[in-house]
Design an enzyme around this catalytic site. Structure first.
Site, PDB file in Angstrom:
ATOM      1  N   GLN A  47       0.828  -1.203   0.000  1.00  0.00           N
ATOM      2  CA  GLN A  47       0.000   0.000   0.000  1.00  0.00           C
ATOM      3  C   GLN A  47       0.867   1.260   0.000  1.00  0.00           C
ATOM      4  OE1 GLN A  47      -2.943  -0.133   3.028  1.00  0.00           O
ATOM      5  NE2 GLN A  47      -3.745   1.912   2.668  1.00  0.00           N
ATOM      6  N   CYS A 105      -6.981   0.496   1.849  1.00  0.00           N
ATOM      7  CA  CYS A 105      -6.772  -0.915   2.186  1.00  0.00           C
ATOM      8  C   CYS A 105      -7.970  -1.750   1.756  1.00  0.00           C
ATOM      9  CB  CYS A 105      -6.498  -1.072   3.674  1.00  0.00           C
ATOM     10  SG  CYS A 105      -7.825  -0.489   4.763  1.00  0.00           S
ATOM     11  N   HIS A 118      -9.363  -1.666   9.863  1.00  0.00           N
ATOM     12  CA  HIS A 118      -8.531  -2.082   8.726  1.00  0.00           C
ATOM     13  C   HIS A 118      -9.222  -3.213   7.975  1.00  0.00           C
ATOM     14  CE1 HIS A 118      -4.859  -2.188   6.484  1.00  0.00           C
ATOM     15  NE2 HIS A 118      -4.424  -3.339   6.960  1.00  0.00           N
ATOM     16  N   ASN A 149      -2.872  -9.164   5.476  1.00  0.00           N
ATOM     17  CA  ASN A 149      -2.846  -7.725   5.687  1.00  0.00           C
ATOM     18  C   ASN A 149      -2.337  -7.076   4.404  1.00  0.00           C
ATOM     19  OD1 ASN A 149      -2.284  -5.075   6.399  1.00  0.00           O
ATOM     20  ND2 ASN A 149      -1.454  -5.610   8.408  1.00  0.00           N
ATOM     21  N   TRP A 196      -1.067  -4.403   3.782  1.00  0.00           N
ATOM     22  CA  TRP A 196       0.178  -3.655   3.919  1.00  0.00           C
ATOM     23  C   TRP A 196       1.383  -4.501   3.511  1.00  0.00           C
ATOM     24  CZ3 TRP A 196      -0.647  -1.255   9.489  1.00  0.00           C
ATOM     25  CH2 TRP A 196      -1.619  -0.248   9.400  1.00  0.00           C
TER      26      TRP A 196
END
Length: 494
Positions: free
Chosen positions: A93, A99, A255, A279, A281
């Site tokens: 990201q 997200c 998130h 995740n 990220w």
């Protein structure tokens, strides 16, 4: 094992999968041909590479002054659209709070057919390169084809937003730019629901499940969804102080995550239901039971440990179903068929879509407004009786989705109304009636009602309905609230 999901029927109507609508009237193939013949590089006048494409609030004044829009061919000598196939581990990201969008990208990388639909083949930085690319999304009942130039925003030669871990791979950055164009700007992608992106990537059946309700069949639904090649995302609750706070257990508040696996293993002779999550990220993992370094992995067979455990700091991890239900507030499932609900054949379900609107004559408000509710649009559906051995096992047989359409070009400026729908049972003696007056709508005929108090664009619910005829009435909470909508009804057939 359920029967395979059939291939989507190919249609040539404008807006279908095979013949998507040209977004903003731009014809990729004609533009590509023209620029190739002229040996020129495409520059998109409808989404020019400047401050307006980034949008307000993402970068401060100094950062904005340092932004340089660069084509991948100018960044490096060997840019590639895709390197060794698309993977959920390809990207990380950037400086946009999207997200929810990245979570959906991670989900679709499992589905080759979906990726091929979104990223049309034949695009390259080498053969017939003209600085032009295109991507496809489903938007409010139809597929659209979105053309972009390949100039990407950078600071000091580094991509500002979504970027690949493999430096010369650019499909995620270009896909994000195409979606930013649809939304109005990169800033217009800031904040959202993973359900929105899942629907826009597939045009499939969408439903939201809520772990906190402790549905005993939740894990079974998620497991069957995987068997039917569904894609799934989920979200954590907002924190008390600020969003995206990482808790001591590794979970990030407020998130979106991707559901990348659902399985059941034997541990100490007992069955354990597990969920695998990613995740977006690309880092930051759960550190509790069944995490990468959990000693519980030593309690399963070496074969299962080899098959399922991958101890890398890549943002992907396992957790038990119990911990999952404690940590996440919603699960969004998107599939080409609702058949995973009961493990049935996809052919046993039928789907109807209706485009409608609430206008000055048909925006009657919710049932609290008894004098005007009956003026809302009305739709009838028939639930057939099931014969044979399954007659006494009437399962989920109706899924209703109501999606409101935006009234503004820019996503961040859209103000969603509070919408919902009511379902009424039609008595047998009224089965031939076409429209129902105010006197029909009473608590005695109401079967179910679903509505949102939040500003999400879609309301959905699935039901176990007895055979018979039903009336679906979509509404806005307040009368005279006007907008367009898309009503989708999936019903189980004989």
């Amino acid at each position: 094992m359920p029967p395979p999901v059939p291939a989507v029927r190919r249609m040539s109507a404008v807006g279908s999968r095979l013949n998507p609508d040209k977004f903003l009237g731009q014809d990729y193939y004609q533009l590509h041909k023209d620029y190739c013949q002229n040996r020129a590089r495409f520059l998109d006048s409808t989404f020019p590479p400047n401050e307006s494409a980034i949008g307000p609030g993402l970068l401060d004044d100094d950062e904005m002054k340092n932004v340089e829009w660069i084509r991948p061919t100018k960044m490096m000598s060997d840019p590639q659209l895709v390197v060794d196939g698309e993977s959920r581990f390809d990207f990380a990201q950037g400086d946009v709070g999207n997200c929810w969008f990245l979570s959906a990208i991670g989900a679709i990388t499992f589905q080759r057919e979906i990726m091929e639909q979104i990223i049309p083949s034949g695009q390259s930085f080498k053969k017939e390169y003209a600085g032009i690319f295109h991507f496809r999304f489903w938007r409010f009942g139809k597929w659209i084809d979105v053309v972009i130039d390949d100039k990407l925003p950078t600071i000091d030669g580094e991509l500002i937003f979504l970027h690949c871990k493999t430096r010369n791979e650019f499909w995620p950055a270009l896909l994000e730019k195409a979606y930013a164009k649809v939304c109005g700007s990169y800033a217009d992608m800031n904040g959202g629901f993973v359900s929105e992106a899942l629907a826009d990537f597939t045009g499939g059946v969408h439903m939201t499940l809520f772990p906190k309700e402790e549905r005993p069949e939740l894990w079974g639904l998620m497991y069957r969804a995987v068997q039917y090649r569904s894609i799934m995302g989920c979200g954590t609750p907002q924190g008390a102080t600020s969003a995206n706070t990482e808790l001591p257990n590794g979970i990030v508040e407020g998130h979106a995550y991707t559901v990348t696996g659902v399985t059941k293993l034997k541990s100490k002779g007992q069955g354990v239901k597990l969920v695998r999550l990613l995740n977006p990220w690309g880092r930051g993992e759960w550190v509790g039971d069944w995490s990468d370094n959990s000693p519980l992995w030593k309690t399963v067979s070496s074969e299962d440990r080899t098959k399922w455990l991958d101890s890398k700091n890549d943002g992907e991890f396992w957790m038990s179903m119990e911990d999952f239900c404690k940590s996440f507030v919603n699960v969004d499932v998107c599939c080409l068929t609702p058949a995973f609900l009961d493990g049935s054949s996809p052919e046993s379900w039928s789907t109807k879509q209706y485009e409608g609107c609430w206008d000055e004559k048909t925006a009657g408000g919710s049932m609290e407004h008894k004098q005007s509710f009956w003026t809302n649009p009305q739709y009838q559906v028939k639930i057939p009786a099931i014969e044979g051995d399954e007659a006494d096992v009437q399962g989920l047989n109706l899924l209703v989705s109501l999606m409101q359409k935006p009234d503004k070009r820019r996503r961040s400026l859209v103000e969603h109304l509070h919408i919902g729908f009511s379902v009424f049972r039609i008595p047998p003696e009224m089965k031939d009636q076409k429209a129902f007056p105010a006197s029909f709508f009473s608590p005695n005929t109401l079967v179910s009602q679903r509505q949102h108090s939040s500003n999400t664009r879609e309301v959905m619910e699935f039901f176990k309905m007895k055979p018979g005829r039903y009336l679906i009435v979509p509404f806005t909470n307040k009368p005279n609230s006007t907008t367009s909508f898309l009503l989708t009804v999936h019903s189980k057939r004989e």
